[in-house]
Write a protein that holds these residues in place. Structure first.
Motif, PDB file in Angstrom:
ATOM      1  N   LYS A 121       6.844  69.934  27.192  1.00  0.00           N
ATOM      2  CA  LYS A 121       7.330  70.607  25.987  1.00  0.00           C
ATOM      3  C   LYS A 121       6.170  71.156  25.155  1.00  0.00           C
ATOM      4  N   SER A 122       5.202  70.267  24.856  1.00  0.00           N
ATOM      5  CA  SER A 122       4.076  70.715  24.033  1.00  0.00           C
ATOM      6  C   SER A 122       3.295  71.800  24.743  1.00  0.00           C
ATOM      7  N   THR A 123       3.123  71.657  26.036  1.00  0.00           N
ATOM      8  CA  THR A 123       2.405  72.680  26.808  1.00  0.00           C
ATOM      9  C   THR A 123       3.066  74.035  26.645  1.00  0.00           C
ATOM     10  N   LEU A 124       4.392  74.054  26.749  1.00  0.00           N
ATOM     11  CA  LEU A 124       5.121  75.320  26.609  1.00  0.00           C
ATOM     12  C   LEU A 124       4.913  75.911  25.209  1.00  0.00           C
TER      13      LEU A 124
ATOM     14  N   GLN B 165      -1.863  55.464  36.473  1.00  0.00           N
ATOM     15  CA  GLN B 165      -2.547  56.528  37.219  1.00  0.00           C
ATOM     16  C   GLN B 165      -3.337  57.468  36.305  1.00  0.00           C
ATOM     17  N   ARG B 166      -3.270  57.277  34.973  1.00  0.00           N
ATOM     18  CA  ARG B 166      -3.996  58.162  34.050  1.00  0.00           C
ATOM     19  C   ARG B 166      -5.265  57.539  33.505  1.00  0.00           C
ATOM     20  N   GLU B 167      -5.719  56.418  34.088  1.00  0.00           N
ATOM     21  CA  GLU B 167      -6.794  55.661  33.442  1.00  0.00           C
ATOM     22  C   GLU B 167      -8.083  56.458  33.258  1.00  0.00           C
TER      23      GLU B 167
ATOM     24  N   GLY C 225       3.574  61.519  23.693  1.00  0.00           N
ATOM     25  CA  GLY C 225       4.164  60.232  24.043  1.00  0.00           C
ATOM     26  C   GLY C 225       3.226  59.385  24.875  1.00  0.00           C
ATOM     27  N   GLU C 226       2.466  60.037  25.738  1.00  0.00           N
ATOM     28  CA  GLU C 226       1.512  59.300  26.558  1.00  0.00           C
ATOM     29  C   GLU C 226       0.427  58.665  25.694  1.00  0.00           C
ATOM     30  N   ARG C 227      -0.039  59.423  24.701  1.00  0.00           N
ATOM     31  CA  ARG C 227      -1.049  58.878  23.798  1.00  0.00           C
ATOM     32  C   ARG C 227      -0.511  57.648  23.082  1.00  0.00           C
TER      33      ARG C 227
HETATM   34  N1  LIG Z   1      -5.322  69.214  28.508  1.00  0.00           N
HETATM   35  C1  LIG Z   1      -4.645  68.592  29.492  1.00  0.00           C
HETATM   36  N2  LIG Z   1      -5.247  68.315  30.656  1.00  0.00           N
HETATM   37  C2  LIG Z   1      -4.594  67.676  31.634  1.00  0.00           C
HETATM   38  N3  LIG Z   1      -3.317  67.290  31.559  1.00  0.00           N
HETATM   39  C3  LIG Z   1      -2.652  67.559  30.420  1.00  0.00           C
HETATM   40  C4  LIG Z   1      -3.280  68.195  29.331  1.00  0.00           C
HETATM   41  N4  LIG Z   1      -2.369  68.300  28.340  1.00  0.00           N
HETATM   42  C5  LIG Z   1      -1.227  67.743  28.790  1.00  0.00           C
HETATM   43  N5  LIG Z   1      -1.391  67.304  30.046  1.00  0.00           N
HETATM   44  C6  LIG Z   1      -0.369  66.644  30.890  1.00  0.00           C
HETATM   45  O1  LIG Z   1       0.670  67.560  31.083  1.00  0.00           O
HETATM   46  C7  LIG Z   1       1.942  66.887  30.985  1.00  0.00           C
HETATM   47  C8  LIG Z   1       2.809  67.570  29.957  1.00  0.00           C
HETATM   48  O2  LIG Z   1       2.227  67.397  28.676  1.00  0.00           O
HETATM   49  P1  LIG Z   1       2.950  67.831  27.356  1.00  0.00           P
HETATM   50  O3  LIG Z   1       2.075  67.502  26.212  1.00  0.00           O
HETATM   51  O4  LIG Z   1       3.374  69.240  27.495  1.00  0.00           O
HETATM   52  O5  LIG Z   1       4.227  66.860  27.397  1.00  0.00           O
HETATM   53  P2  LIG Z   1       5.380  66.736  26.335  1.00  0.00           P
HETATM   54  O6  LIG Z   1       6.635  67.200  26.968  1.00  0.00           O
HETATM   55  O7  LIG Z   1       5.001  67.356  25.061  1.00  0.00           O
HETATM   56  O8  LIG Z   1       5.447  65.157  26.169  1.00  0.00           O
HETATM   57  P3  LIG Z   1       5.624  64.281  24.838  1.00  0.00           P
HETATM   58  O9  LIG Z   1       7.076  64.246  24.533  1.00  0.00           O
HETATM   59  O10 LIG Z   1       5.131  62.933  25.255  1.00  0.00           O
HETATM   60  O11 LIG Z   1       4.801  64.884  23.772  1.00  0.00           O
HETATM   61  C9  LIG Z   1       1.646  65.443  30.616  1.00  0.00           C
HETATM   62  O12 LIG Z   1       1.784  64.646  31.760  1.00  0.00           O
HETATM   63  C10 LIG Z   1       0.202  65.452  30.183  1.00  0.00           C
HETATM   64  O13 LIG Z   1      -0.462  64.292  30.579  1.00  0.00           O
END
Ligand SMILES: Nc1ncnc2c1ncn2[C@@H]1O[C@H](COP(=O)(O)OP(=O)(O)OP(=O)(O)O)[C@@H](O)[C@H]1O
Ligand SMILES: Nc1ncnc2c1ncn2[C@@H]1O[C@H](COP(=O)(O)OP(=O)(O)OP(=O)(O)O)[C@@H](O)[C@H]1O
Ligand SMILES: [Mg+2]
Ligand SMILES: [Mg+2]
Lengths: 328, 226, 328, 226
Positions: free
Chosen positions: B41-44, D130-132, D142-144
């Motif tokens: 989501k955040s990536t998009l 797997q992200r260590e 969310g991962e953070r």
């Molecule tokens: N700069 C980066 N380099 C490598 N991987 C990344 C980077 N940014 C995000 N990711 C990975 O890409 C995936 C999607 O990240 P994203 O932030 O878009 O998720 P999200 O849908 O916003 O999740 P959340 O609800 O937890 O915020 C995640 O698995 C994340 O670990």
């Protein structure tokens, strides 16, 4: 939205309704003034830390400035150094007075010659008796064996060892002259000393100028690092590179300015501290030379070069580091 | 207005966060984006203000392909997009007022009266008018998030992007903030919101897009629930 | 929890199952080694920026070190300076050879006297003919009017102007001596110069030492600022003040060490650069003096003082600033 | 175990965030704290690891009055308390592994094998094994947040305090994390969680305390809903 649809899309919203040139200029200066004053205020707020930076810059600027002032003063002394480049003309014994007059007139017309001083055989003997410590011994002499001596000081432009040597050779050709002598060694020593001092000042000045650049650049670099988040946010909001850079440039300028002021103070402290030994030394040479305080030219130089170096250092630091920070 | 065409995103560590996503958001539309943690989501969202760029496919805004926007032009683009982040990203050495005023300063508005009027209007909308002179560290998590919202809307952007804007807010306040976004949408602002709160976004009766492991799974217009 | 309930509550969980002294010591050194190497790695990672800091420290250390080396070398020259403190004894005319021998023996027994050199009347006349430029004129003399001269060099410990003057007066009382002469002025000038140089070195060294402290302190202070969040988090997790401070102290030490190394390099560059003019100057004085490279003592001093100053600067900076950062 | 007696907190700007709050949390109890944005939840939680101190009243842990803990002793106290923050507060210049290992380092555990074992166990619990080797900027919101949770539990603290630990997590993951907290609680850790997600905490069937404008309004043991 009715209001907005008539506006071009790439112009920031805030500017859309105000595009007059006067207003823009006013905005521009208002922005710069705002940054100028807020950076100054920031500097003031964390005074104790910034004092350290300013001190370092001040010290780094003060040292070459002190040397500059010092050598400047010594250069002005010129006159008293000139003696060392004298050529002594030992005239033919029993030279008629009118030949002496002719010689004096001729020598005065030479452009290489600055001034003349004549010592008669009688004066020479008297002086010799006193300075050689042979007063009693010379009483044996039944006639004055000494010739008249003409002391020739070259003009300022002809005081290099080579020019003086040429002059000496020309003088030795004159029919009235028995021998033309020059303490070339002393002159060379003087020039050696001056060369050494100049080289030292150049190296010192160069190193310290570098140090000033580094100190300011480094301070700005670390300031950028410590405001990493802020820069990221401003870029996210749409702040241009120039907008982000501006406060850092002003910051560097302020550092340089305050560093320059501090340097001015330090130079004066150094000069006052060195004045006494210099004066004692000068007295021994029969000179009333004294260092005094910083001249106006050096003061201006410090107050101009300080901020300039600050700006330059900040420019160098921001160039590389601001670009590296991008929102993520 | 916002068009994603076959967008994929592979991060530098090789992870593919978006896979062949295509979608279109119309001018003055309001849409939600949901999906599990790490769905993309955040990536998009980050592709719209050019914080990230796609590794394949293209994004266009107003028919303008973002791939062709030069570095120098990025700030101007961003000034037209209000962004609300997952963490509020406030500047801790400035008051709430100065934080909210920042976008105005950045786009060259220095007239103190006009700026003050706009900042206070924005703060009023998020219910923090009386906190304008406090520093962000003096605020609660939810209050900080609301300051971030005020900052995003103060410059009346054409597009509003919000990443989990109610993650730190209680249910009542969350609903209020959603209504605020709806008001903006009603005056013509395009709004795109990422959120986990299915109950909240379901109640809004707007388009909901669901991402899962980088793929666009579902795209339901104006239906409640997942 | 069964495992945990038997443990005292205030000991951190990670240590609960391992309390042996040996293990603790090993932990302690492992921790220090870890910090030592990670700070070095950190320094390496942001090399370009840290290079600037190191350069500034290097420059600030190099300048007083160069002066120190310079003055050290000049001090070692002692012997060739000694001449200037000579007393010339003009002996009575026609002194018998055995009186001369007695005088020589007596003077050699005086502790104030370093060395003697005798110039016979014949040698004196010859030299006088050559150096005075009066060669021809002196041919008039039918007998040698000059006395023998004894050149007396005071011992090293008696070279102050006052001591030499006392010696001269004692020497002038000797029955064999006609006149005891001393170029006291030249000696005083020399002492004046040395005083000036010493004062300058003291001021310069003090200022630059201060600059080094400031540069390191400032760098550490800004590093603390830029790692504000990190410090906050570590304190939140239960890191003690010592734990937080340690990396910064090592950091300062590394800066000092590398600054010292750089200074050593710079001093050598400076010395090599100054060597030529110094050698030219020395040649004119008939000396084969040359600067050479940094001596071992100064090298060690730089490599010890550098890290020490680094540590001190870091200590000063962390003391105030780390305490100010508290989680919120 | 944790005792608040008539605690009030007035911040330096004069705002009174807590008013005469008294409560007791037993050893190995699990309790929730809820209330509107700005109610004082974070303020209350911050008093336990001595981030804030009460302006009136007293807090004791294990019968030990916190007011008497000397500055030098605060780190030791904090090492026994795992804290999960509203924003995850990770160190961006270290990998996920190093972030999670930090509490071990701080309390003097350097044995690489043992530390590695514990860190990986904690990361496994939050599903990020797997992200260590990734840096925090490479993670989603969310991962953070989950890395922050792993860091809080790695040193097996006696007390676990969580401020909005699921604000950035999707509903499924939120439930998993809550179950994780419950597991900790079952092995004897005292757990106190602030959250807005009434649905989520209601389903846990634990004690819920409600704060409103700095006052403790309700204190319901093991009942669902508000
Ligand atoms: N700069 C980066 N380099 C490598 N991987 C990344 C980077 N940014 C995000 N990711 C990975 O890409 C995936 C999607 O990240 P994203 O932030 O878009 O998720 P999200 O849908 O916003 O999740 P959340 O609800 O937890 O915020 C995640 O698995 C994340 O670990
Ligand atoms: N350091 C501070 N100085 C002044 N006021 C503060 C400070 N910290 C918090 N406050 C105020 O105290 C009140 C309670 O803050 P607190 O962070 O405890 O709220 P909260 O219940 O955690 O809210 P949220 O759900 O939004 O995080 C808020 O109104 C906040 O503005
Ligand atoms: Mg996200
Ligand atoms: Mg809170």
């Amino acid at each position: 939205m009715a209001l907005k649809q008539v506006q071009p899309p790439s112009r920031p919203a805030a500017q859309r309704s105000r595009t007059g040139l006067k207003q823009r200029l006013r905005n521009y200066f208002a922005l710069h003034f705002h940054v100028l004053t807020t950076t100054l205020a920031q500097l003031g707020r964390s005074l104790s830390g910034n004092l350290m930076t300013t001190m370092v810059i001040g010290i780094a600027l003060a040292l070459p400035a002190t040397l500059h002032v010092f050598l400047n003063k010594v250069d002005n002394l010129g006159a008293s150094w000139q003696e060392s480049a004298q050529v002594s003309l030992f005239l033919k014994v029993k030279l008629p007075a009118q030949a002496l007059g002719g010689l004096t007139t001729e020598l005065n017309s030479w452009p290489e010659i600055g001034s003349l001083e004549y010592i008669s055989p009688e004066q020479a003997l008297e002086e010799f008796k006193q300075t050689s410590g042979l007063g009693d011994a010379l009483a044996f002499l039944d006639q004055n064996p000494l010739p008249g001596v003409m002391l020739v000081s070259p003009a300022l432009a002809f005081q290099t060892p080579a020019a003086v040597e040429t002059l000496r050779q020309r003088l030795s050709q004159l029919p009235e002259v028995d021998l033309a002598q020059l303490d070339l060694e002393w002159l060379q020593r003087l020039h050696g000393l001056i060369r050494l001092a100049e080289r030292a000042v150049l190296l010192l000045g160069g190193l310290l100028a570098l140090a000033v650049l580094f100190v300011i650049g480094n301070t700005i670099r670390l300031a950028i690092q410590s405001r990493h988040d802020e820069i990221e946010v401003i870029k996210l909001i749409g702040g241009s590179d120039a907008f982000v850079r501006r406060p850092f440039l002003y910051n560097g300028m302020w550092f340089g300015l305050f560093g320059g002021l501090l340097a001015w103070l330090l130079v004066n402290v150094l000069l006052v501290n060195l004045d006494q030994p210099v004066r004692q030394l000068a007295e021994l040479y029969g000179s009333d030379f004294s260092l005094g305080l910083v001249d106006t030219k050096t003061t201006l130089l410090l107050l101009v070069l300080g901020p300039l170096f600050g700006l330059l250092g900040a420019w160098l630091a921001t160039g590389r580091h601001l670009r590296a920070i991008e929102p993520s | 207005m916002i068009q994603f065409s076959n967008v994929s995103k592979r991060y530098s560590n090789g992870f593919e966060a978006l896979k062949d996503v295509s979608l279109h958001i119309a001018k003055a539309e309001m849409a939600f984006l949901t999906g599990h943690s790490g769905a993309g989501k955040s990536t998009l969202l980050k592709m719209i203000p050019l914080i990230e760029r796609p590794s394949a496919g293209s994004v266009t805004i107003d028919e303008r392909p973002l791939a062709q926007v030069k570095r120098r032009k990025i700030p101007a683009l961003r000034r037209d997009i209000g962004v609300i982040f997952q963490d509020s990203k406030l500047l801790n050495d400035r008051t709430v007022f100065d934080n909210v005023a920042l976008p105005l300063l950045v786009s060259g508005l220095h007239h103190p009266r006009e700026a003050g009027r706009r900042v206070r209007a924005a703060l009023d909308k998020v219910g923090l008018l009386q906190r304008e002179n406090d520093f962000p560290v003096y605020l609660s998590g939810g209050e900080r998030q609301r300051v971030g919202i005020a900052r995003a809307v103060v410059n009346r952007p054409k597009v509003l992007i919000a990443d989990e804007p109610t993650g730190n807010l209680d249910p009542a306040l969350s609903r209020e903030i959603m209504l605020l976004f709806e008001q903006f949408n009603q005056v013509g602002v395009t709004v795109l919101i990422a959120s986990h709160d299915l109950e909240l976004i379901g109640a809004m009766d707007k388009r909901i897009m669901v991402l899962s492991k980088g793929r666009l799974l579902a795209d339901q217009g104006g239906l409640g629930g997942t």
